[in-house]
Scaffold this motif. Sequence first.
Motif, PDB file in Angstrom:
ATOM      1  N   TYR A 111       1.038  -1.230  -0.113  1.00 41.70           N
ATOM      2  CA  TYR A 111      -0.021   0.051   0.021  1.00 41.70           C
ATOM      3  C   TYR A 111       0.779   1.151  -0.048  1.00 41.70           C
ATOM      4  N   LYS A 112       2.023   1.030  -0.288  1.00 44.63           N
ATOM      5  CA  LYS A 112       2.884   2.532  -0.526  1.00 44.63           C
ATOM      6  C   LYS A 112       2.696   2.984  -1.509  1.00 44.63           C
ATOM      7  N   PHE A 113       2.846   4.104  -2.053  1.00 46.05           N
ATOM      8  CA  PHE A 113       2.840   4.942  -3.215  1.00 46.05           C
ATOM      9  C   PHE A 113       4.173   4.852  -3.796  1.00 46.05           C
ATOM     10  N   LEU A 114       4.382   4.301  -5.048  1.00 48.82           N
ATOM     11  CA  LEU A 114       5.543   4.336  -5.749  1.00 48.82           C
ATOM     12  C   LEU A 114       5.751   5.558  -6.654  1.00 48.82           C
ATOM     13  N   SER A 115       4.570   6.216  -7.183  1.00 48.30           N
ATOM     14  CA  SER A 115       4.450   7.385  -8.031  1.00 48.30           C
ATOM     15  C   SER A 115       3.023   7.876  -7.788  1.00 48.30           C
ATOM     16  N   VAL A 116       3.037   9.100  -7.900  1.00 49.07           N
ATOM     17  CA  VAL A 116       1.741  10.385  -7.495  1.00 49.07           C
ATOM     18  C   VAL A 116       1.907  11.280  -8.465  1.00 49.07           C
ATOM     19  N   CYS A 117       0.839  11.279  -9.252  1.00 51.29           N
ATOM     20  CA  CYS A 117       0.682  12.802 -10.147  1.00 51.29           C
ATOM     21  C   CYS A 117      -0.473  13.316  -9.551  1.00 51.29           C
ATOM     22  N   GLY A 118      -0.376  14.427  -8.918  1.00 43.51           N
ATOM     23  CA  GLY A 118      -1.611  15.322  -8.453  1.00 43.51           C
ATOM     24  C   GLY A 118      -1.650  16.776  -8.933  1.00 43.51           C
ATOM     25  N   THR A 119      -1.586  17.015 -10.365  1.00 45.28           N
ATOM     26  CA  THR A 119      -1.679  18.203 -10.911  1.00 45.28           C
ATOM     27  C   THR A 119      -2.497  18.227 -11.820  1.00 45.28           C
ATOM     28  N   LYS A 120      -3.226  17.110 -12.167  1.00 41.70           N
ATOM     29  CA  LYS A 120      -4.148  17.276 -13.516  1.00 41.70           C
ATOM     30  C   LYS A 120      -5.428  17.588 -12.989  1.00 41.70           C
ATOM     31  N   PRO A 121      -6.364  18.275 -13.868  1.00 36.99           N
ATOM     32  CA  PRO A 121      -7.897  18.429 -13.433  1.00 36.99           C
ATOM     33  C   PRO A 121      -8.703  17.498 -13.790  1.00 36.99           C
ATOM     34  N   GLY A 122     -10.036  17.688 -13.374  1.00 36.41           N
ATOM     35  CA  GLY A 122     -10.726  16.496 -13.167  1.00 36.41           C
ATOM     36  C   GLY A 122     -11.191  16.050 -14.677  1.00 36.41           C
ATOM     37  N   SER A 123     -11.123  16.853 -15.614  1.00 36.99           N
ATOM     38  CA  SER A 123     -11.598  16.563 -16.764  1.00 36.99           C
ATOM     39  C   SER A 123     -10.784  15.549 -17.637  1.00 36.99           C
ATOM     40  N   CYS A 124      -9.456  15.407 -16.959  1.00 38.95           N
ATOM     41  CA  CYS A 124      -8.416  14.683 -17.840  1.00 38.95           C
ATOM     42  C   CYS A 124      -8.812  13.117 -17.515  1.00 38.95           C
ATOM     43  N   HIS A 125      -8.619  12.305 -18.582  1.00 40.44           N
ATOM     44  CA  HIS A 125      -8.778  10.876 -18.334  1.00 40.44           C
ATOM     45  C   HIS A 125      -7.638  10.255 -17.913  1.00 40.44           C
ATOM     46  N   ASP A 126      -7.748   9.231 -17.144  1.00 47.27           N
ATOM     47  CA  ASP A 126      -6.851   8.347 -16.318  1.00 47.27           C
ATOM     48  C   ASP A 126      -5.711   7.821 -17.433  1.00 47.27           C
ATOM     49  N   SER A 127      -6.092   7.341 -18.739  1.00 46.11           N
ATOM     50  CA  SER A 127      -5.049   6.884 -19.588  1.00 46.11           C
ATOM     51  C   SER A 127      -4.245   7.890 -20.299  1.00 46.11           C
ATOM     52  N   SER A 128      -4.831   9.163 -20.485  1.00 47.46           N
ATOM     53  CA  SER A 128      -4.302  10.354 -20.865  1.00 47.46           C
ATOM     54  C   SER A 128      -3.077  10.918 -19.980  1.00 47.46           C
ATOM     55  N   ILE A 129      -3.410  10.786 -18.635  1.00 47.40           N
ATOM     56  CA  ILE A 129      -2.551  11.063 -17.642  1.00 47.40           C
ATOM     57  C   ILE A 129      -1.389  10.295 -17.482  1.00 47.40           C
ATOM     58  N   PHE A 130      -1.465   8.962 -17.712  1.00 46.13           N
ATOM     59  CA  PHE A 130      -0.270   8.027 -17.526  1.00 46.13           C
ATOM     60  C   PHE A 130       0.415   8.280 -18.834  1.00 46.13           C
ATOM     61  N   LYS A 131      -0.253   8.259 -20.082  1.00 48.06           N
ATOM     62  CA  LYS A 131       0.729   8.407 -21.293  1.00 48.06           C
ATOM     63  C   LYS A 131       1.621   9.664 -21.401  1.00 48.06           C
ATOM     64  N   GLY A 132       0.986  10.803 -20.633  1.00 45.13           N
ATOM     65  CA  GLY A 132       1.916  12.038 -20.633  1.00 45.13           C
ATOM     66  C   GLY A 132       2.935  11.822 -19.344  1.00 45.13           C
ATOM     67  N   SER A 133       2.691  10.984 -18.551  1.00 46.49           N
ATOM     68  CA  SER A 133       3.722  11.127 -17.373  1.00 46.49           C
ATOM     69  C   SER A 133       4.909  10.703 -17.446  1.00 46.49           C
ATOM     70  N   ALA A 134       5.758  11.256 -16.820  1.00 48.33           N
ATOM     71  CA  ALA A 134       7.282  10.850 -16.830  1.00 48.33           C
ATOM     72  C   ALA A 134       7.358   9.183 -16.385  1.00 48.33           C
ATOM     73  N   ILE A 135       6.762   8.763 -15.642  1.00 54.45           N
ATOM     74  CA  ILE A 135       6.654   7.303 -15.482  1.00 54.45           C
ATOM     75  C   ILE A 135       6.093   6.371 -16.405  1.00 54.45           C
ATOM     76  N   GLY A 136       5.165   6.899 -17.174  1.00 51.40           N
ATOM     77  CA  GLY A 136       4.481   6.262 -18.180  1.00 51.40           C
ATOM     78  C   GLY A 136       5.280   6.204 -19.388  1.00 51.40           C
ATOM     79  N   LYS A 137       6.261   7.263 -19.836  1.00 52.51           N
ATOM     80  CA  LYS A 137       7.153   7.236 -20.783  1.00 52.51           C
ATOM     81  C   LYS A 137       8.173   6.269 -20.543  1.00 52.51           C
ATOM     82  N   LYS A 138       8.496   6.206 -19.268  1.00 56.81           N
ATOM     83  CA  LYS A 138       9.827   5.254 -18.850  1.00 56.81           C
ATOM     84  C   LYS A 138       9.195   3.799 -19.177  1.00 56.81           C
TER      85      LYS A 138
END
Length: 315
Positions: free
Chosen positions: A140-167
């Motif tokens: 239950y420990k967090f390995l990655s957190v992105c807390g900057t995206k507004p509510g209209s953003c879709h989960d899949s788009s957040i992951f694709k654009g994140s640094a961890i998603g690109k890695k």
Amino acid sequence: MTTFRFDRPSIEYITALIADILPRRKTKARRNLLPLDMVLIALQFYATGTFQTVVGNVLRYSQASVSRSIAAVSLSLSLISANHIRFPDNLNNHAFQASLDQSIDGTHIRIQRPILYEKAYVNRKNYHSINVQAICDAGYKFLSVCGTKPGSCHDSSIFKGSAIGKKFESGFFGTSILLGDSGYSNTPFLFIPYNDPVEGYKIRFNRAHKSTRCTIERSFGILKKRFHVLHSEIRMSPTKVSWVIVACCVLHNLAIDLKMPLDDNWAVDGDDFHQEENMPELEIRPTGTITQKEAALRRLGNTKRDRVASKTFPR
């Protein structure tokens, strides 16, 4: 524990982590506002989610001091988040991978109506929020957190654009995989459940997938149970809300490391986990780089009243 969610030694430990980063301040009564005082103010706000004036009345500080303390502590914790929210260094070790379950999901944190880009923060349930994406392990420990995206953003788009998603997409983590819900796209490194399975093996896969992926939902549940501010509407600007979110995630990991207990009386009501639908993305307000965050922290300690008394911010 009820008021701050941590015992005395843990609070002193947390204070020591950010004491050198926090700006030095004085209250209107010329009383020194020590790093420990600022941490206590912020911890009570995270734990209770009460209005800042109520927090100030309990700890006998003005609303202005409470507001600045919460912002300074939240930003300071977010600046050291890389030390406490990170993927293990031995993630590419195959023996280690076998014992590590990595799940990804998003949860919405309600915020007050923002002034800029207001429509971007309206989510599928028609309230303003920040969509927080997180990856956790089996503990239950967090390995990655992105807390900057507004509510209209879709989960899949957040992951694709994140640094961890690109890695993950570049193969940086080798054969490691993530488990996500149907809000994500199925890829070689992110497995989602089958839609309407009929065959026995697909049904068994979905059952195993669900029992493993539920760790991220439990992680969000523990996070919001310990820090009730994330379950209520946060009446701050989106940028400061992002600081609060990351700060609470850092404290969540620290609480697990320090073996802080959970009280059943801290439970929250409602279902915080739901599958997101595709939604159009709108322009969002940038949250700034680390250098800009450090500049903001310096400003918190340099109002007109105490510019002379404030100390130089450590680089």
